[in-house]
Motif scaffolding. Structure first.
Motif, mmCIF file in Angstrom:
data_model
loop_
_atom_site.group_PDB
_atom_site.id
_atom_site.type_symbol
_atom_site.label_atom_id
_atom_site.label_comp_id
_atom_site.label_asym_id
_atom_site.label_seq_id
_atom_site.Cartn_x
_atom_site.Cartn_y
_atom_site.Cartn_z
ATOM 1 N N LEU A 290 20.457 69.494 44.518
ATOM 2 C CA LEU A 290 21.616 69.185 43.410
ATOM 3 C C LEU A 290 22.472 68.614 44.184
ATOM 4 C CD1 LEU A 290 21.264 72.495 41.438
ATOM 5 C CD2 LEU A 290 21.308 70.226 40.471
ATOM 6 N N LEU A 291 22.787 68.704 45.441
ATOM 7 C CA LEU A 291 24.043 68.205 46.120
ATOM 8 C C LEU A 291 24.377 66.821 45.555
ATOM 9 C CD1 LEU A 291 24.258 70.132 49.501
ATOM 10 C CD2 LEU A 291 25.427 70.614 47.235
ATOM 11 N N PRO A 292 23.352 65.780 45.668
ATOM 12 C CA PRO A 292 23.898 64.470 45.394
ATOM 13 C C PRO A 292 24.429 64.266 44.167
ATOM 14 C CG PRO A 292 21.480 64.450 46.266
ATOM 15 C CD PRO A 292 21.762 66.066 45.958
ATOM 16 N N PHE A 293 24.276 65.152 43.087
ATOM 17 C CA PHE A 293 24.601 64.921 41.672
ATOM 18 C C PHE A 293 26.230 65.271 41.720
ATOM 19 C CE2 PHE A 293 21.053 65.724 38.521
ATOM 20 C CZ PHE A 293 20.299 64.956 39.312
ATOM 21 N N VAL A 294 26.650 66.300 42.538
ATOM 22 C CA VAL A 294 28.074 66.994 42.302
ATOM 23 C C VAL A 294 28.972 65.788 43.016
ATOM 24 C CG1 VAL A 294 27.307 69.327 42.629
ATOM 25 C CG2 VAL A 294 28.093 67.907 44.631
ATOM 26 N N ASP A 295 28.577 64.997 43.579
ATOM 27 C CA ASP A 295 29.461 63.861 43.877
ATOM 28 C C ASP A 295 29.426 62.676 42.967
ATOM 29 O OD1 ASP A 295 30.668 65.005 46.174
ATOM 30 O OD2 ASP A 295 28.769 64.398 47.248
ATOM 31 N N ASP A 296 28.706 62.686 42.036
ATOM 32 C CA ASP A 296 28.614 61.548 40.948
ATOM 33 C C ASP A 296 29.335 61.929 39.861
ATOM 34 O OD1 ASP A 296 27.974 59.887 38.845
ATOM 35 O OD2 ASP A 296 25.594 60.366 38.951
ATOM 36 N N PRO A 297 30.549 60.979 39.581
ATOM 37 C CA PRO A 297 31.355 61.559 38.608
ATOM 38 C C PRO A 297 30.647 61.565 37.324
ATOM 39 C CG PRO A 297 32.099 59.460 39.562
ATOM 40 C CD PRO A 297 30.975 59.741 40.303
ATOM 41 N N PHE A 299 28.262 62.795 36.300
ATOM 42 C CA PHE A 299 27.588 63.994 36.349
ATOM 43 C C PHE A 299 28.888 65.059 36.440
ATOM 44 C CE2 PHE A 299 26.605 68.181 38.261
ATOM 45 C CZ PHE A 299 25.733 68.588 37.493
ATOM 46 N N SER A 300 29.560 64.985 37.271
ATOM 47 C CA SER A 300 30.748 65.786 37.304
ATOM 48 C C SER A 300 31.628 65.938 36.283
ATOM 49 C CB SER A 300 31.198 65.904 38.916
ATOM 50 O OG SER A 300 31.871 64.520 38.976
ATOM 51 N N ARG A 301 32.075 64.977 35.696
ATOM 52 C CA ARG A 301 32.606 65.077 34.408
ATOM 53 C C ARG A 301 32.255 65.816 33.307
ATOM 54 N NH1 ARG A 301 37.195 61.312 34.679
ATOM 55 N NH2 ARG A 301 37.164 61.551 32.215
ATOM 56 N N GLY A 302 30.947 65.866 33.463
ATOM 57 C CA GLY A 302 30.442 66.871 32.207
ATOM 58 C C GLY A 302 30.451 68.150 32.598
ATOM 59 N N VAL A 303 30.772 68.431 33.654
ATOM 60 C CA VAL A 303 30.635 70.033 33.996
ATOM 61 C C VAL A 303 31.937 70.541 34.517
ATOM 62 C CG1 VAL A 303 28.158 70.187 34.646
ATOM 63 C CG2 VAL A 303 29.860 69.811 36.199
ATOM 64 N N THR A 304 32.241 71.810 34.588
ATOM 65 C CA THR A 304 33.633 72.368 35.235
ATOM 66 C C THR A 304 33.548 72.420 36.669
ATOM 67 O OG1 THR A 304 32.786 74.686 35.082
ATOM 68 C CG2 THR A 304 33.871 73.782 33.043
ATOM 69 N N PRO A 305 34.710 72.467 37.476
ATOM 70 C CA PRO A 305 34.618 72.680 38.726
ATOM 71 C C PRO A 305 34.044 73.768 39.236
ATOM 72 C CG PRO A 305 36.895 72.180 37.969
ATOM 73 C CD PRO A 305 36.000 72.345 36.711
ATOM 74 N N ALA A 306 33.997 75.068 38.432
ATOM 75 C CA ALA A 306 33.268 76.078 38.572
ATOM 76 C C ALA A 306 31.805 75.913 38.744
ATOM 77 C CB ALA A 306 33.549 77.322 37.489
ATOM 78 N N GLY A 364 22.862 65.603 28.047
ATOM 79 C CA GLY A 364 23.301 64.219 28.218
ATOM 80 C C GLY A 364 23.084 63.494 29.728
ATOM 81 N N TYR A 365 23.512 64.092 30.601
ATOM 82 C CA TYR A 365 23.264 63.578 31.975
ATOM 83 C C TYR A 365 21.696 63.474 32.212
ATOM 84 C CZ TYR A 365 23.383 62.612 36.975
ATOM 85 O OH TYR A 365 23.226 62.047 38.272
ATOM 86 N N PHE A 366 20.985 64.511 31.935
ATOM 87 C CA PHE A 366 19.604 64.605 31.956
ATOM 88 C C PHE A 366 18.764 63.350 31.405
ATOM 89 C CE2 PHE A 366 17.534 68.413 34.206
ATOM 90 C CZ PHE A 366 18.681 68.409 35.321
ATOM 91 N N ALA A 367 19.583 63.067 30.112
ATOM 92 C CA ALA A 367 18.860 61.952 29.204
ATOM 93 C C ALA A 367 18.718 60.458 30.378
ATOM 94 C CB ALA A 367 19.558 61.611 28.160
ATOM 95 N N HIS A 368 19.845 60.334 30.815
ATOM 96 C CA HIS A 368 20.092 59.167 31.585
ATOM 97 C C HIS A 368 19.162 59.139 32.880
ATOM 98 C CE1 HIS A 368 23.541 57.306 29.340
ATOM 99 N NE2 HIS A 368 23.733 58.790 29.225
ATOM 100 N N TRP A 369 19.091 60.458 33.418
ATOM 101 C CA TRP A 369 18.069 60.756 34.704
ATOM 102 C C TRP A 369 16.610 60.356 33.985
ATOM 103 C CZ3 TRP A 369 17.226 65.880 37.381
ATOM 104 C CH2 TRP A 369 16.362 65.613 38.624
ATOM 105 N N GLU A 370 16.352 60.973 33.118
ATOM 106 C CA GLU A 370 15.086 61.086 32.303
ATOM 107 C C GLU A 370 14.570 59.588 32.195
ATOM 108 O OE1 GLU A 370 13.249 63.427 31.748
ATOM 109 O OE2 GLU A 370 11.325 62.474 31.027
ATOM 110 N N LEU A 371 15.540 58.607 31.983
ATOM 111 C CA LEU A 371 15.466 57.288 31.686
ATOM 112 C C LEU A 371 15.070 56.635 33.195
ATOM 113 C CD1 LEU A 371 17.849 56.411 29.044
ATOM 114 C CD2 LEU A 371 15.385 56.148 28.666
#
Ligand SMILES: [Zn+2]
Length: 459
Positions: A290-297, A299-306, A364-371
């Motif tokens: 999962l680590l590459p995701f957390v630096d992708d804005p 992705f990260s704009r869709g979740v909380t820092p927690a 949401g994010y997963f839809a773009h990843w799925e495509l």
């Protein structure tokens, strides 16, 4: 001449004259964009469309545009306009952050997720069998007026065979006999289910049973008697074969234990069985780092820092990696991708669905990843986009969405870059419209939470 007229109108609108024209306040004209209309046809340059009263009333070449008086005109030269994405396989209200518990199934949480889907450009979702009865009120509400929420199609509660795989803990009304199965189908249909969901799986053999044919046949026949489609969760090739024989309408996942053979593919084609979702992102999520995701804005704009902290947590990562099925997932993903490619090649109709909603499968994010994964598996970006729009609408009988044609709901995305050249360009979301209203995009909001809850900066 056209430019002069546009400037004059712009000046008129800027001067506040719109206030004096309430009837035309909802008329929006988009022009000079490249049109991807969701039907599968090639992109059309320099197109225009008119939105009136939440619907598209005209689409055509910009040179033929006759803008209604008082319309708000947006010159979208250089941009790409496509239908809002449809995710045909989601689950709502199951999590807060990445903590899964049925207690989070509240109207507030469901609606927050629907706004998050919309922010990601996913303007319709189909929920596969894990909804509480409250969903039917929410659906009625949204059908009257989406008000910034993604539209919803729901199976209500899906049918789980006693002791087998499926559903979510606490919600299951598991059935043991064909009569119980039929009664459950009747109940869900009476409550307003758009279609019927069933599960046929035993979680890598860890559970004692899979739903037997006597029950799946009862479910499918009863659904059809009520004019509902029956959609099955499958994993095994032999179950896909059996369900096809029984008259199933669609599969919600790929076969993932063996390659699909030409006999099954031709049987599916002959009987009109759809692959409604390949859920490649689901399978990939069980294998990925999962680590590459957390630096992708994006992705990260869709979740909380927690959530970011939890995803980085080495203890959690270690626990996942030591799960009994963890070593199996790369092979499962490969089979899913190969079988999806086989189906596409064989001409099986397919949609786009992610199975997002359970823990760490992000709306949401997963839809773009799925495509992206669908293209990686072998279809063209245009084919993937068509699956996620016009095709999905067709299979869901969602007749008012999915394509940009006169009469359809004005659910659409404005993108900065061409998604038919690079599928990752679906992420360059400039605007999202739901029912003709602009809603905040993921680049402009953080999931409806206060702005300081953003996990990362914008583009
Ligand atoms: Zn699912």
């Amino acid at each position: 001449m056209a430019i002069v007229r546009k400037l004059a109108l712009g000046a008129l609108l800027a001067s506040g004259a719109m206030l004096a024209m309430p009837a035309s306040a909802k008329t929006v004209v988009l022009s000079h964009f490249t049109l991807i209309d969701g039907t599968g046809r090639a992109p059309v340059r320099d197109a225009a469309l008119i939105i009136e009263n939440k619907r598209i009333t005209w689409v055509g070449p910009a040179v033929r545009l006759k803008a209604p008086k008082g319309a708000k005109i947006r010159n979208l030269a250089g941009k790409f306009v496509m239908p809002g994405l449809i995710d045909s396989h989601v689950h709502l209200g199951l999590v807060d952050g990445i903590t899964q518990d049925l207690k989070y199934y509240t109207r507030e949480n469901v609606e927050r997720q629907l706004r998050l889907y919309a922010a990601y450009g996913v303007t319709s979702v189909q929920v596969l069998g894990t909804d509480k009865d409250e969903i039917h009120d929410i659906v009625r509400d949204i059908r009257a007026d989406p008000a910034g929420r993604a539209r919803v199609w729901t199976a209500g509660r899906g049918v789980v065979f006693k002791g087998s795989y499926g559903g979510v803990p606490g919600l299951d009304a598991q059935v043991a006999t064909p009569a119980e199965a039929k009664a459950m189908v009747d109940r869900e249909a009476a409550k307003g289910a758009d279609f019927i969901k069933l599960w046929v799986d035993d979680e890598f053999g860890s559970l004692p049973d899979r739903m037997p044919p006597a029950i799946s046949t009862a479910v499918i026949d009863e659904a059809h008697k009520l004019s509902k489609k029956a959609i099955a969760h499958v994993f095994y090739l032999d179950n896909a074969r059996e369900l096809t024989r029984e008259g199933i309408d669609g599969f919600a996942h790929e076969v993932r234990d063996a390659p699909m053979d030409t006999q099954l593919l031709s049987d599916m084609k002959a009987k009109g069985v759809w692959q409604i979702a390949a859920t490649l992102s689901r399978e990939a999520s069980f294998t990925y780092d999962l680590l590459p995701f957390v630096d992708d804005p994006f992705f990260s704009r869709g979740v909380t820092p927690a959530v970011i902290d939890q995803l980085k947590d080495p203890t959690r990562r270690k626990r996942l990696a030591s799960g009994p099925n963890f070593p199996k997932y790369p092979g499962v993903l490969n089979l899913a991708m190969a079988n999806f490619a086989r189906e596409a090649k064989a001409g099986i109709p397919y949609g786009m669905g992610t199975d997002s909603g359970p823990t760490a499968r992000f709306p949401g994010y997963f839809a773009h990843w799925e495509l992206e994964l669908m293209v990686k598996a072998g279809v063209t970006p245009l084919q993937a986009l068509t699956a996620a729009t016009g095709r999905n609408a067709q299979l869901m009988h969602a007749t008012n969405v999915g394509t940009l044609q006169a009469g359809k709901a004005a659910d659409l995305l404005v993108l900065d870059k061409d998604p038919t050249r690079d599928i990752r360009n679906t992420r360059t979301i400039d605007m999202v419209f739901v029912a003709g209203e602009r809603v905040p995009t993921i680049w402009q909001t953080c999931t409806g939470r206060p702005a300081d809850a953003c996990g990362a900066a914008g583009r």
